[in-house]
Design an enzyme around this catalytic site. Structure first.
Site, PDB file in Angstrom:
ATOM      1  N   ARG A 121     -14.625  -0.405  -9.815  1.00 56.92           N
ATOM      2  CA  ARG A 121     -13.954  -0.469 -11.237  1.00 56.92           C
ATOM      3  C   ARG A 121     -13.168  -2.090 -11.178  1.00 56.92           C
ATOM      4  NH1 ARG A 121      -9.040   3.420  -8.565  1.00 56.92           N
ATOM      5  NH2 ARG A 121      -9.904   2.315  -6.873  1.00 56.92           N
ATOM      6  N   LYS A 124      -5.431  -4.018  -8.078  1.00 60.66           N
ATOM      7  CA  LYS A 124      -4.926  -3.204  -8.748  1.00 60.66           C
ATOM      8  C   LYS A 124      -3.813  -4.668  -9.170  1.00 60.66           C
ATOM      9  CE  LYS A 124      -5.782   1.361 -10.568  1.00 60.66           C
ATOM     10  NZ  LYS A 124      -4.898   2.583 -10.296  1.00 60.66           N
ATOM     11  N   ASP A 183     -16.582   0.660  -4.724  1.00 59.47           N
ATOM     12  CA  ASP A 183     -15.633   0.711  -5.633  1.00 59.47           C
ATOM     13  C   ASP A 183     -16.848  -0.281  -6.752  1.00 59.47           C
ATOM     14  OD1 ASP A 183     -13.955   1.031  -8.034  1.00 59.47           O
ATOM     15  OD2 ASP A 183     -11.924   0.893  -6.402  1.00 59.47           O
ATOM     16  N   GLU A 239     -14.785   7.210 -14.345  1.00 60.06           N
ATOM     17  CA  GLU A 239     -14.720   8.446 -14.054  1.00 60.06           C
ATOM     18  C   GLU A 239     -14.464   7.740 -12.137  1.00 60.06           C
ATOM     19  OE1 GLU A 239     -13.769  11.732 -11.801  1.00 60.06           O
ATOM     20  OE2 GLU A 239     -13.378  12.427 -14.153  1.00 60.06           O
ATOM     21  N   CYS A 274      -7.293  15.280  -3.640  1.00 56.25           N
ATOM     22  CA  CYS A 274      -7.013  13.416  -3.934  1.00 56.25           C
ATOM     23  C   CYS A 274      -5.285  13.155  -4.837  1.00 56.25           C
ATOM     24  CB  CYS A 274      -8.231  12.296  -5.056  1.00 56.25           C
ATOM     25  SG  CYS A 274      -8.349  13.645  -6.603  1.00 56.25           S
TER      26      CYS A 274
END
Length: 420
Positions: free
Chosen positions: A332, A359, A330, A290, A259
């Site tokens: 997050r 983001k 995802d 993580e 990555c």
């Protein structure tokens, strides 16, 4: 056998003890004065003082319990906060007093040693959730930037040996439940019930103590690194370069090449140094999330699934492999991410080192102004990470001069655009 470290009976916290209530130390989220706002108290040794759900220490609370269980720690001990005050003043900023701007950390978390000195002296267990110190960072990539003459040591921000002088800030999560619920488009009642059920009933107060509106979740927090003078962050004449980074232990620490995480982190630090040397400020925010907040075990399972699938690792199934293993692409969910930037007093980011649409959208939706978006330079992308970067571009991640069409997305990722 009873010892001085243990009580002779168990205290159930799902309901208030007779004659006690959180009214002794009420929390008025968004109040402009820290004493009016009230302290965040997650004391387990004096339950009668508690005004929040959970306990101090975040993800480390269980290690504290193990230390008590082993007899290595007296649970009645209070931390001595002498000389622990911040090395640099942070705030207050107008965003601290807007209950919609900050919902996932305590804006006054670094001030409690001074603000509540009297209560602490009287034995109330009030602990900081934020610590501010000075430090130096050293990454080999910065030395490489010096050798390539992209950066030059100045003896103040950047030392000759590659050390970068920073203000380092550790932040534990403190959730204002009504605000967190609003961020995620749900009700406080539904949020509380889901948190209770999906943690196996770990925190019964979530469904029994409606009077407690603050939750100390047992998750990792974040660290903010400020390159330059933190006092300049709120100055509209000063430029800000920023990288918000989500944890990737394999890449960030051990240099795994599957990555772009460490290369992007190093690139972000280099740009932060460059901005600070030019008279602005650089900000790196490192979040403990993580494996897209799915965990490292899930992450490694996905790696195996990607590489072993028919046809090998490929961009068209990059997100699908994660969803097959974890049930979601995802976890997050960047809705809470901008809080730390508002806490620092950021109103505009001139250079954002991120290609993430999630983001960017979270920042803009929170009221932050974004100038230039800076993608990772192609020469920093490891060969094994090309699949990841192409999949992310196809999924809508920022790339200069290339906005994928719906046909491109369907062809590259192999699913309807609605799923992104």
């Amino acid at each position: 056998m009873n010892t001085p470290n243990f009580r002779s009976h168990i205290r159930i916290t799902s309901h208030p003890e007779p004659g006690t209530s959180t009214a002794r130390f009420p929390i008025r989220w968004g109040a402009s004065d820290p004493r009016e706002r009230g302290p965040v108290i997650g004391s387990v040794s004096r339950p009668e003082d508690r005004n929040v759900i959970g306990s101090h220490g975040g993800s480390y609370a269980l290690y504290r319990a193990l230390a008590v269980s082993a007899g290595a720690l007296n649970p009645l001990i209070r931390p001595d906060l002498t000389n622990t005050h911040p090395t640099t003043a942070i705030g207050p900023h107008p965003s601290w007093f807007d209950p919609k701007k900050i919902v996932s950390l305590d804006p006054f978390g670094h001030m409690v040693g001074d603000v509540f000195r009297k209560e602490i002296a009287e034995g109330v267990d009030i602990r900081p959730s934020i610590a501010v110190t000075k430090a130096r960072l050293n990454m080999p990539e910065i030395l490489e930037a010096i050798a390539a003459r992209r950066l030059a040591p100045d003896g103040h921000i950047l030392q000759a040996k590659g050390d970068v002088s920073v203000t380092k800030i550790a932040i534990d999560p403190v959730w204002w439940l009504p605000g967190v619920a609003e961020r995620f488009g749900t009700t406080e009642q539904n949020l509380r019930r889901t948190l209770f059920e999906q943690t196996g009933g770990m925190f019964p107060e979530l469904v029994t103590r409606a009077d407690m509106k603050v939750f100390l979740p047992p998750i990792g927090g974040m660290t903010a690194y400020i390159v330059g003078d933190p006092a300049d962050i709120g100055n509209p004449k000063k430029r800000i370069a920023c990288r918000v980074h989500d944890e990737c232990n394999g890449s960030d620490v051990f240099g795994s090449d599957i990555c772009t995480c460490r290369p992007y982190l190093a690139h972000g630090l280099e740009e932060a140094v460059r901005e600070a040397q030019a008279g602005g400020v650089g900000i790196i925010v490192y979040n403990r999330k993580e494996g897209r907040a799915l965990g490292e075990v899930t992450k490694f399972l996905v790696y195996n699934a990607r590489k072993r699938q028919e046809g090998g690792d490929q961009a068209s199934t990059y997100f699908e492999r994660t969803e097959c293993v974890a049930g979601v692409q995802d976890a997050r969910f960047q809705q809470l991410m901008p809080d730390v930037l508002h806490w620092l007093g950021v109103t505009r980011i001139d250079r954002l080192m991120s290609m993430s649409n999630m983001k960017y959208d979270a920042m803009v939706n929170s009221g932050l102004e974004i100038g230039e978006r800076v993608p990772i330079p192609p020469e920093l992308i490891p060969d094994d990470a090309s699949v990841e970067i192409e999949a992310k571009k196809a999924a809508g991640y920022y790339a200069p001069g290339s906005t994928p069409t719906s046909d491109d997305l369907k062809k590259t990722v192999g699913r309807d655009l609605e799923k992104f």
